[in-house]
Write an enzyme that holds these catalytic residues in place. Structure first.
Site, short mmCIF file in Angstrom:
data_model
loop_
_atom_site.label_atom_id
_atom_site.label_comp_id
_atom_site.label_asym_id
_atom_site.label_seq_id
_atom_site.Cartn_x
_atom_site.Cartn_y
_atom_site.Cartn_z
N GLN A 146 74.52 47.34 22.44
CA GLN A 146 73.14 47.44 21.96
C GLN A 146 73.06 48.20 20.64
O GLN A 146 73.65 49.28 20.50
CB GLN A 146 72.28 48.13 23.04
CG GLN A 146 70.81 48.23 22.72
CD GLN A 146 70.09 46.89 22.65
OE1 GLN A 146 70.49 45.91 23.30
NE2 GLN A 146 69.05 46.81 21.87
N LYS A 150 66.86 43.05 29.51
CA LYS A 150 68.01 42.14 29.54
C LYS A 150 68.60 42.08 30.95
O LYS A 150 68.93 41.00 31.45
CB LYS A 150 69.07 42.58 28.52
CG LYS A 150 68.65 42.32 27.07
CD LYS A 150 69.55 42.96 26.03
CE LYS A 150 68.97 42.73 24.62
NZ LYS A 150 69.74 43.36 23.54
N ASP A 172 76.55 38.17 21.24
CA ASP A 172 75.66 38.42 20.11
C ASP A 172 76.00 37.54 18.90
O ASP A 172 75.21 37.42 17.97
CB ASP A 172 75.78 39.90 19.67
CG ASP A 172 74.65 40.76 20.20
OD1 ASP A 172 73.51 40.26 20.28
OD2 ASP A 172 74.91 41.94 20.50
N1 GUN Z 1 69.12 45.51 18.76
C1 GUN Z 1 68.09 44.79 18.24
N2 GUN Z 1 68.39 43.49 18.22
C2 GUN Z 1 69.62 43.35 18.74
C3 GUN Z 1 70.48 42.23 18.99
O1 GUN Z 1 70.17 41.07 18.72
N3 GUN Z 1 71.69 42.52 19.56
C4 GUN Z 1 72.07 43.78 19.85
N4 GUN Z 1 73.27 43.96 20.37
N5 GUN Z 1 71.31 44.84 19.64
C5 GUN Z 1 70.09 44.61 19.08
#
Ligand code: GUN
Length: 279
Positions: free
Chosen positions: A93, A49, A116
């Site tokens: 996360q 990311k 998100d």
């Molecule tokens: N962990 C796995 N998928 C995601 C997601 O879409 N957002 C977040 N914040 N953590 C994740």
């Protein structure tokens, strides 16, 4: 033979478009990522990311917290990030350690910074079909994949396998808003194949290798594999990829399918969040 939907190529196109818009604007979008503990997969995803942010001209900062961080400490960090006018997006996360209340954390993020799309306000706006919602990245990425093959959902039967707040539920909502007939199946569904065989579009987000085999899919269906499963040091999805190639009209690979799309949509959401905060 199924056509493979190349999520990597499509994600690069979307990221380039976002980068171009940022370069043309006076915006300096900034994403703050909160990473709790030392889960290796989470560290890998956060690294990806950060890299994607950098390439698109999005600033990023990673706040690493120890596994034993308290709820109060985490909430204090969220409050700081909410108040920081230079931070436009906040991503916590997942998964979080069990002692932390995930719902309370997502509910504390300012909705305009919730890239998100997990805050109840964003979930509500999306469900009502109202504008202004930040939409969860993975299902938004799946919608982009369907758009890339000019697939019209109106009137089609979409079957979603998985009912999580991160993928299954928002995915079902987006398909419904697009005019599809939607069936949501999950771990307690009896006779899963009865439903999957009716799907014009089958979207699988469970995390179980080979859950979907060729006999469970209608010939000509579009199959989107959101699953990620580690097999040794290889990544595989939830569908029997080789078997489905003979049955599906379109198929997404793992890796190189939905995964890169999630990151592209995160960058896009961060830009949207920055635009919303700057009026
Ligand atoms: N962990 C796995 N998928 C995601 C997601 O879409 N957002 C977040 N914040 N953590 C994740």
């Amino acid at each position: 033979m199924a056509t493979i939907i190349d999520g990597k190529a499509l994600s690069e196109k979307i990221r380039a478009e976002v980068a171009e818009e940022i370069a043309r604007s006076a915006l300096k979008p900034h994403l703050a990522v909160v990473l709790v503990g030392d889960d290796p997969a989470s560290h890998t995803y956060v690294g990806m990311k950060e890299k994607a942010c950098r390439a698109a001209g999005v600033l990023s900062s990673v706040h690493k917290l120890n596994l034993d961080v308290t709820q109060a400490e985490l909430m204090a960090l969220i409050a700081d990030l909410n108040h920081d006018e230079f931070v436009h997006g906040i991503l916590v996360q997942l998964p979080l350690p069990r002692h932390l209340d995930q719902m309370a954390v997502f509910g504390a993020i300012r909705p305009e910074k919730d890239v998100d799309g997990f805050h109840p306000q964003n979930v509500g706006l999306l469900n009502l079909g109202l504008p202004g919602a930040l939409v969860p990245c993975t299902p938004a990425g799946v919608m982009e994949m369907l758009k890339s093959i000019s697939y019209t959902l109106k009137g089609k039967h979409v079957v979603v396998v998985g009912r999580s707040n991160v993928v299954g539920k928002p995915m079902s909502t987006l398909a419904l808003l697009a005019g599809a007939t939607v069936t949501i199946t999950h771990r307690y569904t009896e006779n899963l194949a009865v439903y999957t065989r009716q799907a014009d579009v089958l979207i699988v987000a469970v995390g179980k290798r080979d859950l979907i085999t060729a006999d469970m899919v209608k010939p000509g269906a579009v199959v989107i594999d959101v699953g990620t499963n580690k097999v040794g040091n290889k990544l595989v999805g939830d569908v029997d990829f080789a078997g489905l190639q003979e049955v599906a009209s379109h198929l997404t690979p793992v890796p190189g399918g939905v995964g890169p799309m999630t990151i592209a949509l995160l960058i896009k959401n961060t830009l949207q969040a920055a635009k919303m905060q700057h009026g």
